[in-house]
Design a protein around this motif. Structure first.
Motif, PDB file in Angstrom:
ATOM      1  N   ASN A  10       0.770  -1.083  -0.122  1.00 16.44           N
ATOM      2  CA  ASN A  10      -0.087  -0.092   0.133  1.00 16.44           C
ATOM      3  C   ASN A  10       0.824   1.172   0.056  1.00 16.44           C
ATOM      4  O   ASN A  10       0.606   2.318  -0.657  1.00 16.44           O
ATOM      5  CB  ASN A  10      -0.875   0.085   1.417  1.00 16.44           C
ATOM      6  CG  ASN A  10      -1.710   1.123   1.298  1.00 16.44           C
ATOM      7  OD1 ASN A  10      -2.445   1.618   0.368  1.00 16.44           O
ATOM      8  ND2 ASN A  10      -1.837   1.672   2.440  1.00 16.44           N
ATOM      9  N   ILE A  28       2.532   1.778  -3.177  1.00 15.57           N
ATOM     10  CA  ILE A  28       1.674   2.195  -4.382  1.00 15.57           C
ATOM     11  C   ILE A  28       1.291   3.677  -4.195  1.00 15.57           C
ATOM     12  O   ILE A  28       1.252   4.289  -5.106  1.00 15.57           O
ATOM     13  CB  ILE A  28       0.097   1.272  -4.379  1.00 15.57           C
ATOM     14  CG1 ILE A  28       0.487   0.125  -4.973  1.00 15.57           C
ATOM     15  CG2 ILE A  28      -0.722   1.870  -5.285  1.00 15.57           C
ATOM     16  CD1 ILE A  28      -0.406  -1.183  -4.689  1.00 15.57           C
ATOM     17  N   GLU A  29       1.169   4.094  -3.138  1.00 11.70           N
ATOM     18  CA  GLU A  29       0.888   5.317  -2.553  1.00 11.70           C
ATOM     19  C   GLU A  29       1.957   6.398  -3.433  1.00 11.70           C
ATOM     20  O   GLU A  29       1.668   7.257  -3.688  1.00 11.70           O
ATOM     21  CB  GLU A  29       0.692   5.724  -1.130  1.00 11.70           C
ATOM     22  CG  GLU A  29      -0.627   5.568  -0.709  1.00 11.70           C
ATOM     23  CD  GLU A  29      -0.727   5.608   0.736  1.00 11.70           C
ATOM     24  OE1 GLU A  29      -1.751   5.252   1.437  1.00 11.70           O
ATOM     25  OE2 GLU A  29       0.106   6.058   1.596  1.00 11.70           O
ATOM     26  N   VAL A  71       1.845   6.594  -6.970  1.00 10.63           N
ATOM     27  CA  VAL A  71       0.864   7.349  -7.378  1.00 10.63           C
ATOM     28  C   VAL A  71       1.105   8.805  -7.182  1.00 10.63           C
ATOM     29  O   VAL A  71       0.902   9.777  -8.091  1.00 10.63           O
ATOM     30  CB  VAL A  71      -0.489   7.100  -6.910  1.00 10.63           C
ATOM     31  CG1 VAL A  71      -1.621   8.073  -6.954  1.00 10.63           C
ATOM     32  CG2 VAL A  71      -1.134   5.585  -7.157  1.00 10.63           C
ATOM     33  N   LEU A  91      -8.102   7.655 -11.750  1.00 10.06           N
ATOM     34  CA  LEU A  91      -7.142   6.260 -11.725  1.00 10.06           C
ATOM     35  C   LEU A  91      -6.308   6.388 -10.409  1.00 10.06           C
ATOM     36  O   LEU A  91      -6.177   5.357  -9.816  1.00 10.06           O
ATOM     37  CB  LEU A  91      -6.266   6.161 -12.894  1.00 10.06           C
ATOM     38  CG  LEU A  91      -6.974   5.957 -14.032  1.00 10.06           C
ATOM     39  CD1 LEU A  91      -6.032   5.912 -15.441  1.00 10.06           C
ATOM     40  CD2 LEU A  91      -7.869   4.547 -14.013  1.00 10.06           C
ATOM     41  N   ALA A  92      -5.695   7.818  -9.924  1.00  9.47           N
ATOM     42  CA  ALA A  92      -4.800   7.628  -8.721  1.00  9.47           C
ATOM     43  C   ALA A  92      -5.895   7.281  -7.457  1.00  9.47           C
ATOM     44  O   ALA A  92      -5.381   6.225  -6.723  1.00  9.47           O
ATOM     45  CB  ALA A  92      -4.609   9.008  -8.560  1.00  9.47           C
ATOM     46  N   ILE A 134      -8.547   5.229  -7.660  1.00  9.90           N
ATOM     47  CA  ILE A 134      -8.626   3.877  -7.679  1.00  9.90           C
ATOM     48  C   ILE A 134      -7.431   3.015  -7.279  1.00  9.90           C
ATOM     49  O   ILE A 134      -7.570   2.164  -6.600  1.00  9.90           O
ATOM     50  CB  ILE A 134      -9.034   3.212  -8.965  1.00  9.90           C
ATOM     51  CG1 ILE A 134     -10.314   3.812  -9.853  1.00  9.90           C
ATOM     52  CG2 ILE A 134      -8.915   1.879  -9.256  1.00  9.90           C
ATOM     53  CD1 ILE A 134     -11.001   3.382 -10.913  1.00  9.90           C
ATOM     54  N   ALA A 135      -6.416   3.458  -7.632  1.00  5.60           N
ATOM     55  CA  ALA A 135      -5.217   2.747  -7.151  1.00  5.60           C
ATOM     56  C   ALA A 135      -4.977   2.818  -5.587  1.00  5.60           C
ATOM     57  O   ALA A 135      -4.705   1.900  -4.928  1.00  5.60           O
ATOM     58  CB  ALA A 135      -3.797   3.429  -7.976  1.00  5.60           C
ATOM     59  N   LYS A 136      -5.172   3.871  -5.036  1.00  8.49           N
ATOM     60  CA  LYS A 136      -5.226   4.081  -3.651  1.00  8.49           C
ATOM     61  C   LYS A 136      -5.975   3.456  -2.717  1.00  8.49           C
ATOM     62  O   LYS A 136      -5.876   2.656  -2.020  1.00  8.49           O
ATOM     63  CB  LYS A 136      -4.859   5.641  -3.304  1.00  8.49           C
ATOM     64  CG  LYS A 136      -3.608   6.237  -3.651  1.00  8.49           C
ATOM     65  CD  LYS A 136      -3.416   7.817  -2.936  1.00  8.49           C
ATOM     66  CE  LYS A 136      -2.067   8.205  -3.290  1.00  8.49           C
ATOM     67  NZ  LYS A 136      -1.902   9.491  -2.573  1.00  8.49           N
ATOM     68  N   VAL A 177      -8.049   0.808  -3.924  1.00 12.17           N
ATOM     69  CA  VAL A 177      -7.913  -0.568  -3.853  1.00 12.17           C
ATOM     70  C   VAL A 177      -6.758  -1.206  -3.217  1.00 12.17           C
ATOM     71  O   VAL A 177      -6.826  -2.261  -2.636  1.00 12.17           O
ATOM     72  CB  VAL A 177      -7.623  -0.947  -5.614  1.00 12.17           C
ATOM     73  CG1 VAL A 177      -7.440  -2.490  -5.597  1.00 12.17           C
ATOM     74  CG2 VAL A 177      -8.906  -0.632  -6.286  1.00 12.17           C
ATOM     75  N   ALA A 178      -5.505  -0.435  -2.901  1.00 14.55           N
ATOM     76  CA  ALA A 178      -4.534  -0.932  -2.265  1.00 14.55           C
ATOM     77  C   ALA A 178      -4.862  -0.976  -0.806  1.00 14.55           C
ATOM     78  O   ALA A 178      -4.669  -1.677   0.000  1.00 14.55           O
ATOM     79  CB  ALA A 178      -3.168  -0.007  -2.494  1.00 14.55           C
TER      80      ALA A 178
END
Ligand SMILES: Nc1ncnc2c1ncn2[C@@H]1O[C@H](COP(=O)(O)OP(=O)(O)OP(=O)(O)O)[C@@H](O)[C@H]1O
Length: 160
Positions: free
Chosen positions: A69, A72-73, A76, A86-87, A89-91, A93-94
């Motif tokens: 996580n 990913i942060e 991003v 999308l940023a 979503i990525a954060k 989902v993580a």
């Protein structure tokens, strides 16, 4: 570079990553405190070999998910400082992955610890039988958590 040196370097980068996550992420600090508590309970309560493995696996899953996580942060934030769906979503989902592992850990903790606490079933620490080898892993795990915590603490002190 010698292969051994390379291996040692990648090990030190991994410790660096863990220290960074612990210094910057409040949730990681919470995971460490809960993990330490779970390890103390595993040491004093009469857990079986399989129960110790389940507790350790749950701790590792939560810490690993929090590390992913954090990574990913960082990626991003590197890609954009603007709002982007999308940023988000990525954060999100993580973060969901961390939540899932934490729920799993709570379920494992309940199943493993509840009937050893009510009624209280303490481990016989004088028992030098087969279990002693497995129980020895628990203070080792605690030592690793404490060493990384100490490293993160001195790092944050240095950074002010
Ligand atoms: N660039 C962005 N674009 C869109 N939404 C974002 C962006 N950055 C963050 N968010 C949203 O804000 C939430 C919080 O993001 P933030 O980067 O503060 O992480 P966090 O979950 O608070 O992590 P921590 O506090 O552990 O660093 C994200 O889950 C996401 O929904």
């Amino acid at each position: 570079m010698f292969k051994g040196n390379k291996l040692l370097m990648s090990f030190s980068y991994a410790i660096e990553g863990m220290t960074h996550a612990l210094t910057t992420q409040r949730n990681m600090r919470i995971h460490f405190v809960v993990a330490l508590g779970a390890m103390i309970l595993s040491l004093v309560l009469d857990l079986s070999k399989l129960e110790i493995v389940l507790v350790f696996f749950s701790i590792i899953a939560v810490v690993a998910a929090e590390l992913f996580n954090t990574a990913i942060e960082a990626v991003v934030d590197l890609a954009t400082s603007d709002y982007h769906p999308l940023a988000k979503i990525a954060k999100d989902v993580a973060a969901a992955a961390v939540l899932l592992t934490a729920v799993h850990a709570v379920i494992v903790g309940f199943f493993v610890f509840f009937d050893k606490l009510f009624p209280l079933k303490l481990r016989d620490l004088d028992d030098t039988g087969e279990m002693a080898v497995y129980v020895a892993f628990i203070p080792l795990g605690m030592l690793v958590l404490l060493l990384i915590s100490w490293r993160a603490y001195t790092r944050s002190k240095k950074q002010g």
